[in-house]
Design an enzyme around this catalytic site. Structure first.
Site, PDB file in Angstrom:
ATOM      1  N   LEU A  35       9.596  11.948  -2.333  1.00 32.34           N
ATOM      2  CA  LEU A  35      10.365  12.326  -3.293  1.00 32.34           C
ATOM      3  C   LEU A  35      11.798  11.455  -3.743  1.00 32.34           C
ATOM      4  O   LEU A  35      12.733  10.439  -2.862  1.00 32.34           O
ATOM      5  CB  LEU A  35      11.193  13.925  -3.299  1.00 32.34           C
ATOM      6  CG  LEU A  35      10.289  14.971  -3.629  1.00 32.34           C
ATOM      7  CD1 LEU A  35      11.232  16.093  -3.403  1.00 32.34           C
ATOM      8  CD2 LEU A  35       9.700  14.373  -4.789  1.00 32.34           C
ATOM      9  N   HIS A  39      12.347  12.113  -9.061  1.00 37.97           N
ATOM     10  CA  HIS A  39      12.104  13.320  -8.950  1.00 37.97           C
ATOM     11  C   HIS A  39      13.324  14.676  -9.183  1.00 37.97           C
ATOM     12  O   HIS A  39      12.714  15.738  -9.565  1.00 37.97           O
ATOM     13  CB  HIS A  39      11.309  13.760  -7.697  1.00 37.97           C
ATOM     14  CG  HIS A  39      10.212  13.427  -7.762  1.00 37.97           C
ATOM     15  ND1 HIS A  39       9.681  11.552  -6.366  1.00 37.97           N
ATOM     16  CD2 HIS A  39       9.188  12.959  -7.769  1.00 37.97           C
ATOM     17  CE1 HIS A  39       8.608  11.047  -6.137  1.00 37.97           C
ATOM     18  NE2 HIS A  39       8.202  11.283  -7.261  1.00 37.97           N
ATOM     19  N   GLN A  63      -7.218  12.405  -8.349  1.00 33.81           N
ATOM     20  CA  GLN A  63      -6.561  11.726  -9.251  1.00 33.81           C
ATOM     21  C   GLN A  63      -5.814   9.799  -9.022  1.00 33.81           C
ATOM     22  O   GLN A  63      -5.353   9.282  -9.868  1.00 33.81           O
ATOM     23  CB  GLN A  63      -5.244  11.808  -9.894  1.00 33.81           C
ATOM     24  CG  GLN A  63      -3.808  11.782  -8.973  1.00 33.81           C
ATOM     25  CD  GLN A  63      -2.810  12.448  -9.887  1.00 33.81           C
ATOM     26  OE1 GLN A  63      -2.575  13.641 -10.310  1.00 33.81           O
ATOM     27  NE2 GLN A  63      -1.039  11.868  -9.824  1.00 33.81           N
ATOM     28  N   LYS A 151       8.625   8.342 -17.403  1.00 25.47           N
ATOM     29  CA  LYS A 151       8.200   6.895 -16.808  1.00 25.47           C
ATOM     30  C   LYS A 151       7.065   7.122 -16.142  1.00 25.47           C
ATOM     31  O   LYS A 151       5.912   6.589 -16.877  1.00 25.47           O
ATOM     32  CB  LYS A 151       8.836   7.756 -15.294  1.00 25.47           C
ATOM     33  CG  LYS A 151       7.873   6.879 -13.977  1.00 25.47           C
ATOM     34  CD  LYS A 151       7.677   5.234 -13.662  1.00 25.47           C
ATOM     35  CE  LYS A 151       7.637   4.422 -12.901  1.00 25.47           C
ATOM     36  NZ  LYS A 151       6.223   4.367 -12.364  1.00 25.47           N
ATOM     37  N   GLN A 155       0.902  10.536 -19.224  1.00 22.42           N
ATOM     38  CA  GLN A 155       0.513  11.557 -18.299  1.00 22.42           C
ATOM     39  C   GLN A 155       1.118  13.041 -19.093  1.00 22.42           C
ATOM     40  O   GLN A 155       0.676  13.591 -19.322  1.00 22.42           O
ATOM     41  CB  GLN A 155       1.220  11.475 -16.836  1.00 22.42           C
ATOM     42  CG  GLN A 155       1.104  12.797 -15.770  1.00 22.42           C
ATOM     43  CD  GLN A 155       1.556  12.734 -15.018  1.00 22.42           C
ATOM     44  OE1 GLN A 155       0.643  12.086 -13.958  1.00 22.42           O
ATOM     45  NE2 GLN A 155       2.748  12.441 -14.653  1.00 22.42           N
ATOM     46  N   MET A 186      12.348   3.473 -11.221  1.00 20.65           N
ATOM     47  CA  MET A 186      12.637   4.458  -9.171  1.00 20.65           C
ATOM     48  C   MET A 186      10.095   4.799  -9.442  1.00 20.65           C
ATOM     49  O   MET A 186       9.918   5.716 -10.583  1.00 20.65           O
ATOM     50  CB  MET A 186      12.786   5.816  -9.401  1.00 20.65           C
ATOM     51  CG  MET A 186      14.532   5.260  -8.751  1.00 20.65           C
ATOM     52  SD  MET A 186      15.892   6.862  -8.301  1.00 20.65           S
ATOM     53  CE  MET A 186      17.304   5.334  -8.774  1.00 20.65           C
ATOM     54  N   SER A 187      10.086   4.471  -7.958  1.00 23.00           N
ATOM     55  CA  SER A 187       8.581   4.892  -7.494  1.00 23.00           C
ATOM     56  C   SER A 187       8.568   5.088  -5.798  1.00 23.00           C
ATOM     57  O   SER A 187       8.692   4.006  -5.625  1.00 23.00           O
ATOM     58  CB  SER A 187       7.458   4.215  -8.255  1.00 23.00           C
ATOM     59  OG  SER A 187       6.537   4.206  -8.419  1.00 23.00           O
TER      60      SER A 187
HETATM   61  P1  AMP Z   1       4.733  11.677  -8.791  1.00 20.68           P
HETATM   62  O1  AMP Z   1       4.913  12.333  -7.786  1.00 20.68           O
HETATM   63  O2  AMP Z   1       5.012  10.791  -9.316  1.00 20.68           O
HETATM   64  O3  AMP Z   1       3.161  12.495  -9.302  1.00 20.68           O
HETATM   65  O4  AMP Z   1       5.323  11.766 -10.041  1.00 20.68           O
HETATM   66  C1  AMP Z   1       6.131  13.687 -10.055  1.00 20.68           C
HETATM   67  C2  AMP Z   1       6.995  13.650 -11.377  1.00 20.68           C
HETATM   68  O5  AMP Z   1       8.376  12.736 -11.631  1.00 20.68           O
HETATM   69  C3  AMP Z   1       5.744  12.298 -12.994  1.00 20.68           C
HETATM   70  O6  AMP Z   1       6.572  14.120 -13.710  1.00 20.68           O
HETATM   71  C4  AMP Z   1       6.615  11.659 -13.044  1.00 20.68           C
HETATM   72  O7  AMP Z   1       6.055  11.298 -14.275  1.00 20.68           O
HETATM   73  C5  AMP Z   1       8.365  11.772 -12.453  1.00 20.68           C
HETATM   74  N1  AMP Z   1       8.883  11.017 -12.114  1.00 20.68           N
HETATM   75  C6  AMP Z   1       8.336   9.700 -11.017  1.00 20.68           C
HETATM   76  N2  AMP Z   1       9.515   8.545 -11.209  1.00 20.68           N
HETATM   77  C7  AMP Z   1      10.109   9.048 -12.295  1.00 20.68           C
HETATM   78  C8  AMP Z   1      11.060   8.177 -12.559  1.00 20.68           C
HETATM   79  N3  AMP Z   1      12.071   6.922 -11.676  1.00 20.68           N
HETATM   80  N4  AMP Z   1      12.394   8.768 -13.286  1.00 20.68           N
HETATM   81  C9  AMP Z   1      11.814   9.773 -13.918  1.00 20.68           C
HETATM   82  N5  AMP Z   1      10.799  10.778 -13.595  1.00 20.68           N
HETATM   83  C10 AMP Z   1       9.868  10.258 -12.825  1.00 20.68           C
END
Ligand code: AMP
Length: 284
Positions: A35, A39, A63, A151, A155, A186-187
């Site tokens: 996270l 998130h 996925q 982001k 999806q 952010m990722s």
């Molecule tokens: P993930 O853990 O990558 O599957 O992301 C879980 C959720 O968080 C998804 O709905 C993503 O679109 C969202 N998310 C991931 N990165 C960001 C970000 N930088 N800003 C906003 N939401 C995000």
């Protein structure tokens, strides 16, 4: 406050039954963990709009189209639970693979149309995996609201479509992309970049911002692509899966910003696949 970590569907159902009986709304924030503030912005929004909030953490094998990518995906459950403390969420649901996909699991949810472009065209089976796990998480949590980030805009649109098509009774709430100071979205995957690759990665957003501005002033994608791809290559991006403008609702490819649209990109920096998308102003 430490939220209870639930690992089985039985525990989850036991908890949500009481909430529904009390007439409380349930908001779910599906994640794959590791996270970050992106998130957490979803969690904050969920807290504003729902009586009860469940964060789910599940690195969904269905996925991932690449075994190495699945293996390398960061897993930081302990830190994740700590980061959620200040939000006082009501539960953290962390099912394991056998809980989600028991022996003999044979169902696949597939959303047509929206999924054969962008990431869908480059990651075989990815959106079937997303649609299948999201459908399960919605029914398991019996959520009223679900929070997803722009982001991952494709999806978000796929999840909206499936929630409507299958009458899941879940309102899907889209939340804006949270960025690092230098503009990089952010990722969880940013953790996989070396310091040098991390500092070069901000070129992706820089290039996209410049393109969006020019598109808003009437330039066409064809005008802009040669310079944009050259700048990305200079910054160290090795492969570009796509750099395209598409309409917001149906993700139709367009050349000039004549209707509401976004610019979408996926590119590799030091072997790590980064994606981003931004709004493009409509040409007046
Ligand atoms: P993930 O853990 O990558 O599957 O992301 C879980 C959720 O968080 C998804 O709905 C993503 O679109 C969202 N998310 C991931 N990165 C960001 C970000 N930088 N800003 C906003 N939401 C995000």
């Amino acid at each position: 406050m430490t939220a209870p970590i639930l690992r089985t569907l039985a525990e989850l159902r036991e908890m949500t039954r009481g909430w529904h009986r009390a007439g409380e709304t349930i908001g779910v924030v599906p994640t794959m963990g590791a996270l970050h503030d992106g998130h957490l912005s979803l969690v904050a929004r969920a807290k504003e709009l729902s009586d009860r909030v469940i964060v789910t953490i599940f690195v969904n094998p269905k996925q991932f189209n690449n075994a190495q990518d699945l293996e390398n995906y960061p897993r930081t459950e302990h830190e994740d639970a700590r980061k959620l403390e200040r939000f006082a969420v009501d539960a953290i649901y962390v099912p394991d693979g056998a809980q989600m996909y028991p022996d003999g699991f044979a169902t696949n949810i597939s959303v047509a149309g929206l999924t054969n472009v962008l990431c869908g065209a480059h990651r075989a089976g990815h959106f079937d995996g997303v649609a299948t796990v999201v459908t399960k998480l919605f029914t398991q949590t019996s959520a009223d609201l679900a929070f997803f980030g722009e982001k991952d805009f494709q999806q978000l649109q796929v999840v909206r479509r499936l929630a409507r098509d299958l009458d899941l009774g879940v309102e899907v709430v889209g939340c804006p992309t949270i960025r690092e100071m230098d503009g990089l979205a952010m990722s969880s995957r940013n953790l996989l970049l070396s310091d040098q690759a991390r500092s070069r990665a901000s070129a992706l957003n820089d290039v996209m911002e410049d393109m969006a501005e020019a598109l808003g002033q009437g330039a066409s994608m064809g005008d802009l692509l040669p310079d944009a791809t050259a700048r990305l290559a200079t910054a160290g991006f090795s492969d570009i899966d796509y750099l395209e403008m598409r309409t917001n609702d149906t993700l139709r490819l367009i050349e000039t910003a004549s209707e509401p649209a976004r610019l979408f990109a996926a590119a590799y920096m030091a072997g790590v696949r980064l994606i981003d998308n931004i709004d493009v102003p409509v040409v007046r």
